[in-house]
Design an enzyme around this catalytic site. Structure first.
Site, PDB file in Angstrom:
ATOM      1  N   GLU A 201      -3.656   9.396   7.567  1.00  0.00           N
ATOM      2  CA  GLU A 201      -2.195   9.230   7.659  1.00  0.00           C
ATOM      3  C   GLU A 201      -1.601  10.138   8.744  1.00  0.00           C
ATOM      4  O   GLU A 201      -0.602   9.796   9.369  1.00  0.00           O
ATOM      5  CB  GLU A 201      -1.522   9.529   6.306  1.00  0.00           C
ATOM      6  CG  GLU A 201      -1.740   8.466   5.259  1.00  0.00           C
ATOM      7  CD  GLU A 201      -0.761   7.283   5.348  1.00  0.00           C
ATOM      8  OE1 GLU A 201       0.423   7.509   5.584  1.00  0.00           O
ATOM      9  OE2 GLU A 201      -1.220   6.138   5.179  1.00  0.00           O
TER      10      GLU A 201
ATOM     11  N   HIS B 115      -7.718   2.941   3.252  1.00  0.00           N
ATOM     12  CA  HIS B 115      -7.575   3.747   4.477  1.00  0.00           C
ATOM     13  C   HIS B 115      -8.924   4.000   5.167  1.00  0.00           C
ATOM     14  O   HIS B 115      -8.975   4.309   6.350  1.00  0.00           O
ATOM     15  CB  HIS B 115      -6.987   5.126   4.160  1.00  0.00           C
ATOM     16  CG  HIS B 115      -5.515   5.131   3.939  1.00  0.00           C
ATOM     17  ND1 HIS B 115      -4.918   4.559   2.845  1.00  0.00           N
ATOM     18  CD2 HIS B 115      -4.511   5.657   4.677  1.00  0.00           C
ATOM     19  CE1 HIS B 115      -3.619   4.742   2.916  1.00  0.00           C
ATOM     20  NE2 HIS B 115      -3.339   5.403   4.018  1.00  0.00           N
TER      21      HIS B 115
ATOM     22  N   ASP C 169       0.863  -1.194   0.000  1.00  0.00           N
ATOM     23  CA  ASP C 169       0.000   0.000   0.000  1.00  0.00           C
ATOM     24  C   ASP C 169       0.895   1.239   0.000  1.00  0.00           C
ATOM     25  O   ASP C 169       2.081   1.171   0.350  1.00  0.00           O
ATOM     26  CB  ASP C 169      -0.927   0.023   1.221  1.00  0.00           C
ATOM     27  CG  ASP C 169      -1.872   1.232   1.204  1.00  0.00           C
ATOM     28  OD1 ASP C 169      -2.547   1.440   0.188  1.00  0.00           O
ATOM     29  OD2 ASP C 169      -1.899   1.982   2.185  1.00  0.00           O
ATOM     30  N   SER C 170       0.305   2.373  -0.357  1.00  0.00           N
ATOM     31  CA  SER C 170       1.039   3.630  -0.299  1.00  0.00           C
ATOM     32  C   SER C 170       1.424   3.977   1.146  1.00  0.00           C
ATOM     33  O   SER C 170       2.368   4.729   1.358  1.00  0.00           O
ATOM     34  CB  SER C 170       0.172   4.756  -0.865  1.00  0.00           C
ATOM     35  OG  SER C 170      -1.005   4.868  -0.096  1.00  0.00           O
TER      36      SER C 170
ATOM     37  N   CYS D 285     -11.252   2.760  -0.795  1.00  0.00           N
ATOM     38  CA  CYS D 285      -9.881   3.136  -0.423  1.00  0.00           C
ATOM     39  C   CYS D 285      -9.578   2.385   0.867  1.00  0.00           C
ATOM     40  O   CYS D 285     -10.400   2.400   1.799  1.00  0.00           O
ATOM     41  CB  CYS D 285      -9.767   4.632  -0.196  1.00  0.00           C
ATOM     42  SG  CYS D 285      -8.172   5.126   0.511  1.00  0.00           S
TER      43      CYS D 285
ATOM     44  N   TYR E 270      -0.787   8.589  -2.387  1.00  0.00           N
ATOM     45  CA  TYR E 270      -0.712   8.447  -3.843  1.00  0.00           C
ATOM     46  C   TYR E 270      -1.936   9.080  -4.525  1.00  0.00           C
ATOM     47  O   TYR E 270      -1.929   9.307  -5.728  1.00  0.00           O
ATOM     48  CB  TYR E 270      -0.717   6.961  -4.237  1.00  0.00           C
ATOM     49  CG  TYR E 270       0.582   6.212  -4.089  1.00  0.00           C
ATOM     50  CD1 TYR E 270       1.682   6.746  -3.415  1.00  0.00           C
ATOM     51  CD2 TYR E 270       0.709   4.931  -4.634  1.00  0.00           C
ATOM     52  CE1 TYR E 270       2.853   6.016  -3.286  1.00  0.00           C
ATOM     53  CE2 TYR E 270       1.876   4.210  -4.522  1.00  0.00           C
ATOM     54  CZ  TYR E 270       2.954   4.747  -3.838  1.00  0.00           C
ATOM     55  OH  TYR E 270       4.101   4.024  -3.726  1.00  0.00           O
ATOM     56  N   GLY E 271      -2.995   9.299  -3.754  1.00  0.00           N
ATOM     57  CA  GLY E 271      -4.323   9.604  -4.303  1.00  0.00           C
ATOM     58  C   GLY E 271      -4.396  10.756  -5.280  1.00  0.00           C
ATOM     59  O   GLY E 271      -5.209  10.720  -6.203  1.00  0.00           O
TER      60      GLY E 271
ATOM     61  N   CYS F 232      -4.175  -1.416  -2.332  1.00  0.00           N
ATOM     62  CA  CYS F 232      -4.338   0.027  -2.496  1.00  0.00           C
ATOM     63  C   CYS F 232      -5.161   0.236  -3.763  1.00  0.00           C
ATOM     64  O   CYS F 232      -4.775  -0.246  -4.842  1.00  0.00           O
ATOM     65  CB  CYS F 232      -2.956   0.672  -2.659  1.00  0.00           C
ATOM     66  SG  CYS F 232      -2.996   2.419  -3.063  1.00  0.00           S
ATOM     67  N   ASN F 233      -6.291   0.900  -3.629  1.00  0.00           N
ATOM     68  CA  ASN F 233      -7.149   1.115  -4.799  1.00  0.00           C
ATOM     69  C   ASN F 233      -6.479   2.004  -5.833  1.00  0.00           C
ATOM     70  O   ASN F 233      -6.624   1.800  -7.032  1.00  0.00           O
ATOM     71  CB  ASN F 233      -8.470   1.741  -4.365  1.00  0.00           C
ATOM     72  CG  ASN F 233      -9.344   0.744  -3.647  1.00  0.00           C
ATOM     73  OD1 ASN F 233     -10.136   0.058  -4.260  1.00  0.00           O
ATOM     74  ND2 ASN F 233      -9.186   0.625  -2.338  1.00  0.00           N
ATOM     75  N   THR F 234      -5.771   3.018  -5.349  1.00  0.00           N
ATOM     76  CA  THR F 234      -5.150   3.965  -6.278  1.00  0.00           C
ATOM     77  C   THR F 234      -4.110   3.247  -7.142  1.00  0.00           C
ATOM     78  O   THR F 234      -4.077   3.417  -8.370  1.00  0.00           O
ATOM     79  CB  THR F 234      -4.515   5.118  -5.490  1.00  0.00           C
ATOM     80  OG1 THR F 234      -5.466   5.615  -4.550  1.00  0.00           O
ATOM     81  CG2 THR F 234      -4.092   6.239  -6.405  1.00  0.00           C
TER      82      THR F 234
END
Ligand code: DGL
Length: 273
Positions: A158, A194, A10-11, A192, A42-43, A73-75
């Site tokens: 974050e 997160h 993931d980011s 997402c 990353y979004g 991570c979806n992005t």
């Protein structure tokens, strides 16, 4: 045969919400988690940047011997996965596999809606890629999909500010905007990894009767199914119930925040990509 762990990427911290559910279902497998916290989020980044960062991380997993990497991570799944699968693996890493979180989610999301209208809350990058509507249409062509980008949500998570009163403003704002598109939305997907951290806040601002889906369990079942259908990959995955964690930023910071995503304390190592 030299068996190796499954990589989970993931980011930042978000993928830990997915890894937690994967381990709940498949505890015997070994996993290496990498959070690219130094370059997160990353979004809002461009396709080229998300692809370049994700590819570097995937190559790091391959150097560790991982036969399979999950982009939790979806992005990264929206912006980098297809290029990695179509351009980077063939001829270079023919034996390796990289999977994302969007496909397993789109395979089931329509089953939860009675009205045939679903909302997707995600990062700007995921929304702009249009991956969700495109992929959902393959499985549920009748389903109406409404997307809402929530660019502040990952930074709030974050930076550990998601429980502050300031966070409420941004959470309510995006829920209201999504629900204003159609009163018939009855299912909302947290697109997402997160966002499960925000679930209590989101519920606070949602009209009653809406089904809220997060991806962890869906992705965990998708992985279990994938491994059962691909014994040639499954047999390369080691199974000692060993989990290790790496971050591209400070491991002290990572360890201090990771527990709220993973559900228990972790001890990470630092690496530079
Ligand atoms: N967890 C990532 C996702 O699912 C967050 C993306 C970001 O870094 O902005 O999209």
């Amino acid at each position: 045969m030299d068996k190796k762990p499954i990589g989970v990427f993931d980011s930042g911290y978000g993928g830990l919400t997915v890894l937690k559910e994967i381990i709940g279902l498949l505890p015997e497998y070994d996993f290496i988690y990498l959070g690219d916290n130094a370059r997160s989020p990353y979004g809002n980044r461009s396709f080229d940047t998300v692809y370049a960062y994700t590819r570097e991380s995937v190559e790091w997993f391959f150097r560790q011997g991982c036969p399979l990497v999950i982009l939790a991570c979806n992005t990264a799944s929206a912006k980098a996965l297809r290029t990695i699968q179509q351009k980077d693996l063939p001829g270079h890493y023919d034996e390796k596999r990289v999977l994302g979180v969007i496909r397993p989610t789109t395979e089931v999301v329509g089953k939860y809606s009675k009205t045939g209208e679903v909302g997707i809350l995600a990062t700007l990058g995921t929304v702009q890629s249009n991956t969700y509507p495109i992929e959902i249409a393959k499985f549920f062509p009748e389903l109406k999909v409404y997307q809402e980008a929530c660019p502040m949500w990952v930074p709030l998570v974050e930076n550990n500010e998601y429980q502050s009163p300031g966070a409420d403003y941004f959470i309510k704002q995006h829920i209201d905007r999504l629900m204003a598109r159609s009163p018939d939305i009855d299912t909302i997907l947290l697109g997402c990894t997160h966002y499960p951290l925000l679930i209590n806040k989101i519920k606070q601002f949602l009209p009653t009767g809406i089904t809220l889906l997060s991806q962890g369990e869906i992705v965990a079942h998708g992985l279990q199914d994938y491994l059962s259908r691909h014994p040639e990959i499954d047999e390369k995955c080691s199974r000692n119930g060993h989990y290790s964690f790496f971050t591209t930023d400070s491991s002290e910071d990572f360890d201090a925040h990771a527990a709220s995503f993973f559900g228990k304390a972790v001890k990470s190592g630092h690496l530079s990509l």
